[in-house]
Design a protein around this motif. Sequence first.
Motif, mmCIF file in Angstrom:
data_model
loop_
_atom_site.group_PDB
_atom_site.id
_atom_site.type_symbol
_atom_site.label_atom_id
_atom_site.label_comp_id
_atom_site.label_asym_id
_atom_site.label_seq_id
_atom_site.Cartn_x
_atom_site.Cartn_y
_atom_site.Cartn_z
ATOM 1 N N GLY A 45 0.787 -1.233 0.000
ATOM 2 C CA GLY A 45 0.000 0.000 0.000
ATOM 3 C C GLY A 45 0.813 1.273 0.000
ATOM 4 O O GLY A 45 0.255 2.366 -0.166
ATOM 5 N N THR A 46 2.133 1.178 0.189
ATOM 6 C CA THR A 46 2.994 2.365 0.149
ATOM 7 C C THR A 46 3.600 2.511 -1.248
ATOM 8 O O THR A 46 3.310 1.740 -2.156
ATOM 9 C CB THR A 46 4.104 2.272 1.208
ATOM 10 O OG1 THR A 46 4.927 1.121 0.917
ATOM 11 C CG2 THR A 46 3.508 2.104 2.608
ATOM 12 N N ASP A 47 4.473 3.529 -1.428
ATOM 13 C CA ASP A 47 5.121 3.765 -2.722
ATOM 14 C C ASP A 47 6.519 3.159 -2.724
ATOM 15 O O ASP A 47 7.238 3.193 -1.714
ATOM 16 C CB ASP A 47 5.213 5.263 -3.013
ATOM 17 C CG ASP A 47 3.838 5.908 -3.135
ATOM 18 O OD1 ASP A 47 2.864 5.157 -3.321
ATOM 19 O OD2 ASP A 47 3.742 7.148 -3.048
ATOM 20 N N ALA A 48 6.907 2.608 -3.875
ATOM 21 C CA ALA A 48 8.230 2.012 -4.036
ATOM 22 C C ALA A 48 9.013 2.797 -5.080
ATOM 23 O O ALA A 48 8.464 3.202 -6.110
ATOM 24 C CB ALA A 48 8.107 0.547 -4.457
ATOM 25 N N THR A 49 10.307 2.994 -4.814
ATOM 26 C CA THR A 49 11.193 3.691 -5.739
ATOM 27 C C THR A 49 12.368 2.782 -6.085
ATOM 28 O O THR A 49 13.107 2.357 -5.193
ATOM 29 C CB THR A 49 11.719 4.999 -5.120
ATOM 30 O OG1 THR A 49 10.611 5.842 -4.795
ATOM 31 C CG2 THR A 49 12.610 5.732 -6.103
ATOM 32 N N ILE A 113 6.603 3.337 -8.151
ATOM 33 C CA ILE A 113 5.340 2.601 -8.226
ATOM 34 C C ILE A 113 4.512 3.013 -7.010
ATOM 35 O O ILE A 113 4.937 2.847 -5.873
ATOM 36 C CB ILE A 113 5.567 1.081 -8.218
ATOM 37 C CG1 ILE A 113 6.511 0.670 -9.347
ATOM 38 C CG2 ILE A 113 4.241 0.342 -8.349
ATOM 39 C CD1 ILE A 113 6.882 -0.794 -9.334
ATOM 40 N N GLN A 114 3.342 3.548 -7.263
ATOM 41 C CA GLN A 114 2.479 4.033 -6.195
ATOM 42 C C GLN A 114 1.488 2.948 -5.770
ATOM 43 O O GLN A 114 1.062 2.125 -6.580
ATOM 44 C CB GLN A 114 1.733 5.292 -6.664
ATOM 45 C CG GLN A 114 2.650 6.435 -7.057
ATOM 46 C CD GLN A 114 1.913 7.562 -7.742
ATOM 47 O OE1 GLN A 114 0.736 7.440 -8.072
ATOM 48 N NE2 GLN A 114 2.611 8.679 -7.973
ATOM 49 N N VAL A 143 7.613 -7.052 -1.670
ATOM 50 C CA VAL A 143 6.422 -6.455 -1.064
ATOM 51 C C VAL A 143 6.110 -7.198 0.229
ATOM 52 O O VAL A 143 6.090 -8.432 0.263
ATOM 53 C CB VAL A 143 5.223 -6.525 -2.029
ATOM 54 C CG1 VAL A 143 3.979 -5.915 -1.376
ATOM 55 C CG2 VAL A 143 5.554 -5.796 -3.327
ATOM 56 N N VAL A 144 5.873 -6.444 1.278
ATOM 57 C CA VAL A 144 5.605 -7.016 2.595
ATOM 58 C C VAL A 144 4.208 -6.609 3.039
ATOM 59 O O VAL A 144 3.894 -5.414 3.079
ATOM 60 C CB VAL A 144 6.644 -6.553 3.635
ATOM 61 C CG1 VAL A 144 6.257 -7.031 5.031
ATOM 62 C CG2 VAL A 144 8.019 -7.060 3.265
ATOM 63 N N GLY A 145 3.400 -7.609 3.346
ATOM 64 C CA GLY A 145 2.075 -7.349 3.894
ATOM 65 C C GLY A 145 1.965 -7.887 5.299
ATOM 66 O O GLY A 145 2.068 -9.096 5.512
ATOM 67 N N LEU A 146 1.819 -6.988 6.269
ATOM 68 C CA LEU A 146 1.625 -7.390 7.663
ATOM 69 C C LEU A 146 0.127 -7.474 7.920
ATOM 70 O O LEU A 146 -0.575 -6.460 7.894
ATOM 71 C CB LEU A 146 2.280 -6.387 8.615
ATOM 72 C CG LEU A 146 3.801 -6.255 8.482
ATOM 73 C CD1 LEU A 146 4.323 -5.188 9.432
ATOM 74 C CD2 LEU A 146 4.477 -7.590 8.755
ATOM 75 N N GLY A 147 -0.360 -8.677 8.117
ATOM 76 C CA GLY A 147 -1.794 -8.903 8.227
ATOM 77 C C GLY A 147 -2.386 -8.403 9.531
ATOM 78 O O GLY A 147 -1.739 -7.724 10.339
#
Length: 349
Positions: A45-49, A113-114, A143-147
């Motif tokens: 959900g955040t932006d990646a550069t 990437i937004q 990509v990390v998703g903390l549930g």
Amino acid sequence: MKGSPTIPPAGCLLPLLLLVFAGVSGEASWFSVKGPAEPITVLLGTDATLPCQLSPKQSAAHMHIRWYRAQLTPAVLVFHNGQVQGEVQMPEYEGRTQMLGHDIDTGSVALQIQQVQASDDGLYHCQFSDGFTSQEVSIELQVVGLGSAPLVHMTGPENNGIRVLCSSSGWFPKPRVQWRDTIGDTLLSSSESQTLDRDGLFHIETSLLVTDRAIGNVICSIQNPIWDQEKSKAILLPEPFFPTTSPWKVALACILPILLVILAWTSFATWKEHQVKRREEKQLSKEQWEMRQMKEETKSAVKDRDDLQTDLDRRKALYKEDWKMALLYPDVCSALFQTGGRNCSSWLL
């Protein structure tokens, strides 16, 4: 002619042209592309550069810059002639990507990437092309998703224990799930399932059957394998919730088969004894009936005898009375029997 230029033989012309072409090509391709050595990790959900750098530093404004994944076309983003070429872009990246080229004069660019999604996880290629020369570098995006925090609850007694359920959603990549007690020892789960939702995120469900009353409480721990972070939840298991097992119940369960065998044998022996007793009672009843009949017959015979004896005694008594009367009144007797030609003696006899 003296003073005119000397034309080299045709056999020497071809190597000379190849040498000149090689020199020009070598000068034009004298660059490389560098990127970060380690994967770039971002939260869901955040932006990646993703940075990309020419080496040696030089202007990339006139170059063709392409960001792509498994194949060149369609691409994640293409920059050419000073602008983004949207017609060759992958649909899933439309409106979510841009090239950061503030230092493009030094060959430093970056792909942004937004609103990173789970599907953005993976390898990216940054390619610079100048004429017939192109160089590229590969960059990994993690990509990390903390549930969500685990939801833990009991489902009640089961198989001399308590079953505990734990569930959580929104994890990426596939997380590690673990049950622990209060001192940190790992407990083996009874079941575990991990499924993907429509966003590509993992939903976890796991259960644990606790049969040891001494544990007290258990902890459900879910950990992301990339970031050393976990979310956990503890639940207290009060002893009254465990099914009670009394010693006498255990003993009864052990001796019950023996008791059943003894009871069956006793019932059979009792039945046999009852059958024998019934036969004896029938035989006894028959004998008693016969004896009763004999007694009744004997009693009847005695009664008949007594009646006869009574009648005989009565007759004897009457006889004696008549005899006395004849002795006392001889005239009366003679008068009574005179007409019949009999005397008192014959009458008495």
